[in-house]
Design a protein around this motif. Structure first.
Motif, PDB file in Angstrom:
ATOM      1  N   LEU A 148       0.821  -1.199   0.000  1.00 27.97           N
ATOM      2  CA  LEU A 148       0.000   0.000   0.000  1.00 27.97           C
ATOM      3  C   LEU A 148       0.861   1.257   0.000  1.00 27.97           C
ATOM      4  O   LEU A 148       2.009   1.228   0.452  1.00 27.97           O
ATOM      5  N   ASP A 196      -8.705  -3.684  -4.128  1.00 29.06           N
ATOM      6  CA  ASP A 196      -8.660  -2.507  -4.997  1.00 29.06           C
ATOM      7  C   ASP A 196     -10.090  -2.060  -5.277  1.00 29.06           C
ATOM      8  O   ASP A 196     -10.610  -2.175  -6.381  1.00 29.06           O
ATOM      9  N   LEU A 198      -4.914   4.928   2.384  1.00 31.23           N
ATOM     10  CA  LEU A 198      -3.952   4.089   1.687  1.00 31.23           C
ATOM     11  C   LEU A 198      -4.567   3.532   0.411  1.00 31.23           C
ATOM     12  O   LEU A 198      -5.767   3.242   0.366  1.00 31.23           O
ATOM     13  N   ASP A 199      -3.736   3.368  -0.611  1.00 27.07           N
ATOM     14  CA  ASP A 199      -4.148   2.754  -1.864  1.00 27.07           C
ATOM     15  C   ASP A 199      -3.353   1.473  -2.122  1.00 27.07           C
ATOM     16  O   ASP A 199      -2.162   1.398  -1.802  1.00 27.07           O
ATOM     17  N   VAL A 200      -4.002   0.495  -2.717  1.00 30.22           N
ATOM     18  CA  VAL A 200      -3.371  -0.770  -3.066  1.00 30.22           C
ATOM     19  C   VAL A 200      -2.482  -0.593  -4.298  1.00 30.22           C
ATOM     20  O   VAL A 200      -2.900  -0.002  -5.290  1.00 30.22           O
TER      21      VAL A 200
END
Length: 251
Positions: free
Chosen positions: A139, A185, A173-175
């Motif tokens: 992440l 996602d 947070l982003d994958v």
């Protein structure tokens, strides 16, 4: 006619594969980690962590932690094989100087967080034991609201000597990778994949530059990913039926 029977057999096999998962709809096992994507709490993970703090602009914070529950289930349930899910984080850069003082806000940019699955061998004074397994999920800090930072919070306690005692924060947070990436996602948190909240307090004894003990809750939404074998069989069966119909029409 023989071709049609073959196609029907392929479709039947695909149906059996899909049906076998229906009995445990929502329950997935990814890299040894088991959870229910249909759970009321999905996805919610709690953890214990250690970290350093920052007071001057440009300083960074980092640390490591261990997941204690997923969707309220203990590690014996989400790691039935006796494994553990740990993580390391780094690269959060302080955007403002701190006095520090109670009630003062802090803001960070950047940040990465990587989850690992390994044998249950982590020891908090040995950071290597928190990243010695297979990468499960990767992440990066996100700013879905366009606020200009990926982590923010406030100081809730300062000693008479001006040392930060307590604080709390939150971020997004982003994958970006890992075997579990397709399951998370989902952009479920204001356009990001995860939201997290955390709090921290001094460790009784520092671990190198890690001076604080913390807890964090990571929330998002997971989704089932169809088994590739079933999808492949289903596609093959449909293609075979299509070819059989074209052959019959041409005849």
């Amino acid at each position: 006619m023989k071709f049609n029977k073959s196609a029907a057999s392929v479709l039947a096999a695909a149906s059996l594969l899909l049906a076998s998962g229906a009995a445990n709809a929502g329950v997935v096992n990814v890299g040894g980690i088991v959870w229910d994507t249909d759970s009321f709490f999905d996805f919610s993970a709690n953890s214990t962590l250690v970290e350093n703090v920052a007071v001057d602009i440009g300083q960074t914070i980092s640390g490591w932690g261990r997941i204690t529950t997923i969707n309220t289930e203990a590690s014996s349930s989400f790691c039935p094989s006796g494994c553990e899910l740990t993580y390391v984080f780094s690269g959060y850069t302080l955007l403002n100087d701190l006095t520090p003082a109670v009630g003062e806000d802090f803001f960070f940019s950047g940040g990465t967080l990587d989850f690992y699955v390994s044998a249950a061998n982590s020891v908090f004074d040995n950071p290597a034991t928190f990243s010695d397994g297979a990468l499960w999920l990767s992440l990066v800090g996100a700013d879905p609201l366009g606020a200009g930072y990926t982590l923010s919070g406030s100081i809730t306690g300062v000693s008479a000597l001006g040392v930060i005692l307590n604080g709390e924060g939150s971020g997004f947070l982003d994958v970006v990778g890992g075997v579990a990436a397709p399951y998370f996602d989902t952009n479920s948190q204001f356009g990001a994949d995860f939201n997290y909240t955390s709090s921290f307090t001094p460790l009784p004894v520092a671990i190198g530059d890690k001076t604080h003990l913390g807890s964090a809750n990571i929330t998002g939404a997971s989704t089932e990913v169809p088994e590739p074998g079933a999808l492949a069989l289903l596609g093959l069966g449909l293609a075979a039926i299509g070819a059989a119909r074209r052959s019959k029409k041409n005849a």
